[in-house]
Design a protein around this motif. Structure first.
Motif, PDB file in Angstrom:
ATOM      1  N   ALA A 178       1.125  -1.419   0.041  1.00 14.38           N
ATOM      2  CA  ALA A 178      -0.083   0.364  -0.253  1.00 14.38           C
ATOM      3  C   ALA A 178       1.054   1.359  -0.165  1.00 14.38           C
ATOM      4  CB  ALA A 178      -0.653  -0.245   1.271  1.00 14.38           C
ATOM      5  N   ALA A 179       0.056   2.702  -1.314  1.00 15.21           N
ATOM      6  CA  ALA A 179       1.257   3.357  -0.744  1.00 15.21           C
ATOM      7  C   ALA A 179       0.107   4.578  -0.527  1.00 15.21           C
ATOM      8  CB  ALA A 179       1.563   3.777  -1.281  1.00 15.21           C
ATOM      9  N   ASP A 180       0.694   5.999   0.054  1.00 16.34           N
ATOM     10  CA  ASP A 180      -0.062   7.184   0.524  1.00 16.34           C
ATOM     11  C   ASP A 180       0.721   8.749   0.405  1.00 16.34           C
ATOM     12  OD1 ASP A 180      -3.267   7.462   0.300  1.00 16.34           O
ATOM     13  OD2 ASP A 180      -2.123   9.074   0.881  1.00 16.34           O
ATOM     14  N   ASP A 181       0.096   9.278   0.355  1.00 11.82           N
ATOM     15  CA  ASP A 181       1.430  10.676   0.849  1.00 11.82           C
ATOM     16  C   ASP A 181       0.853  11.575   2.034  1.00 11.82           C
ATOM     17  OD1 ASP A 181      -0.163  12.806  -1.162  1.00 11.82           O
ATOM     18  OD2 ASP A 181      -1.214  11.413  -0.023  1.00 11.82           O
ATOM     19  N   ARG A 182       0.118  11.034   2.765  1.00 12.31           N
ATOM     20  CA  ARG A 182      -0.490  11.601   4.314  1.00 12.31           C
ATOM     21  C   ARG A 182       0.078  10.770   5.514  1.00 12.31           C
ATOM     22  NH1 ARG A 182      -6.581   9.974   3.869  1.00 12.31           N
ATOM     23  NH2 ARG A 182      -5.879   7.712   3.034  1.00 12.31           N
ATOM     24  N   LYS A 183       0.127   9.449   5.567  1.00 14.22           N
ATOM     25  CA  LYS A 183       0.413   9.735   7.365  1.00 14.22           C
ATOM     26  C   LYS A 183       1.333   8.105   7.521  1.00 14.22           C
ATOM     27  CE  LYS A 183      -2.104   9.046  11.809  1.00 14.22           C
ATOM     28  NZ  LYS A 183      -3.358   8.943  12.536  1.00 14.22           N
ATOM     29  N   TRP A 184       2.325   8.469   7.939  1.00 10.05           N
ATOM     30  CA  TRP A 184       3.273   7.310   7.989  1.00 10.05           C
ATOM     31  C   TRP A 184       2.295   6.670   9.245  1.00 10.05           C
ATOM     32  CZ3 TRP A 184       7.066   6.092  12.812  1.00 10.05           C
ATOM     33  CH2 TRP A 184       7.974   5.577  12.273  1.00 10.05           C
ATOM     34  N   SER A 185       1.871   5.196   8.995  1.00  9.51           N
ATOM     35  CA  SER A 185       1.059   4.854   9.251  1.00  9.51           C
ATOM     36  C   SER A 185       0.490   2.863   9.331  1.00  9.51           C
ATOM     37  CB  SER A 185      -0.696   5.353   9.601  1.00  9.51           C
ATOM     38  OG  SER A 185      -1.400   4.443   9.794  1.00  9.51           O
ATOM     39  N   LEU A 186       0.042   2.224  10.492  1.00 12.36           N
ATOM     40  CA  LEU A 186      -0.559   0.695  10.046  1.00 12.36           C
ATOM     41  C   LEU A 186      -1.649   0.509   9.717  1.00 12.36           C
ATOM     42  CD1 LEU A 186       2.609  -1.040  12.421  1.00 12.36           C
ATOM     43  CD2 LEU A 186       2.131  -0.579   9.830  1.00 12.36           C
ATOM     44  N   GLN A 187      -2.493   1.707   9.672  1.00  8.90           N
ATOM     45  CA  GLN A 187      -4.031   1.562   9.731  1.00  8.90           C
ATOM     46  C   GLN A 187      -4.037   1.903   7.887  1.00  8.90           C
ATOM     47  OE1 GLN A 187      -6.315   1.703  12.460  1.00  8.90           O
ATOM     48  NE2 GLN A 187      -4.154   1.296  13.433  1.00  8.90           N
ATOM     49  N   GLN A 188      -4.950   0.825   7.951  1.00  8.54           N
ATOM     50  CA  GLN A 188      -5.534   0.540   6.195  1.00  8.54           C
ATOM     51  C   GLN A 188      -6.969   1.889   5.890  1.00  8.54           C
ATOM     52  OE1 GLN A 188      -8.139  -2.565   5.215  1.00  8.54           O
ATOM     53  NE2 GLN A 188      -8.776  -2.807   7.196  1.00  8.54           N
ATOM     54  N   SER A 189      -7.392   2.568   7.116  1.00 14.07           N
ATOM     55  CA  SER A 189      -7.865   4.006   5.926  1.00 14.07           C
ATOM     56  C   SER A 189      -7.235   4.970   5.602  1.00 14.07           C
ATOM     57  CB  SER A 189      -8.885   4.028   7.556  1.00 14.07           C
ATOM     58  OG  SER A 189      -8.186   4.190   8.312  1.00 14.07           O
ATOM     59  N   ASP A 190      -5.942   5.557   5.891  1.00 13.32           N
ATOM     60  CA  ASP A 190      -4.607   5.733   5.875  1.00 13.32           C
ATOM     61  C   ASP A 190      -4.230   5.918   4.359  1.00 13.32           C
ATOM     62  OD1 ASP A 190      -2.930   6.226   8.779  1.00 13.32           O
ATOM     63  OD2 ASP A 190      -4.917   7.939   8.187  1.00 13.32           O
TER      64      ASP A 190
END
Length: 122
Positions: free
Chosen positions: A96-108
């Motif tokens: 998974a990848a995103d630019d919002r948050k360093w997280s282990l939550q799939q919603s991020d």
């Protein structure tokens, strides 16, 4: 938009090792934070490991000390080295990848691969 393609899954004996890879293409701005998740049959998808743009990693307690997340090739590939595998590690593993948050939550995370199956036998 980001495309993520996982590979490297398969079968292993307990105590063995596997290395998962995730090929990244598309808009790399959306890969500032990347992570591996897994989902076992009948269970919720759970975060396994995440890595930030600086290379800082975080891990779920269940895999800490056994799994290592890393990126290479100018962040075009994400890896998950899995050692000392246990039967409870059996699951479909997703990148998974995103630019919002360093997280282990799939919603991020909004960008997901199709998954690669890992099966560990005792």
């Amino acid at each position: 938009q980001v495309q993520l393609v996982e590979s490297g899954g398969g079968s292993a004996q307990a105590g063995g090792s596997l290395r998962l890879s995730c090929a990244v293409s598309g808009d790399t701005y959306a890969t500032y934070y990347m992570a591996w998740f897994r989902q076992a049959p009948g269970k919720e998808r759970e975060g396994v490991a995440a890595i930030g743009n600086s290379g800082t990693a975080r891990y779920a307690d269940a895999v800490k000390g056994r799994f290592t997340i890393s990126s290479g090739n100018a962040k075009k590939t994400l890896y998950l080295q899995m050692n000392s595998l246990k039967p409870e590690d059996t699951a479909m593993y997703y990148c998974a990848a995103d630019d919002r948050k360093w997280s282990l939550q799939q919603s991020d995370y909004t960008n997901w691969g199709q998954g690669t199956q890992v099966t560990v036998s005792s």
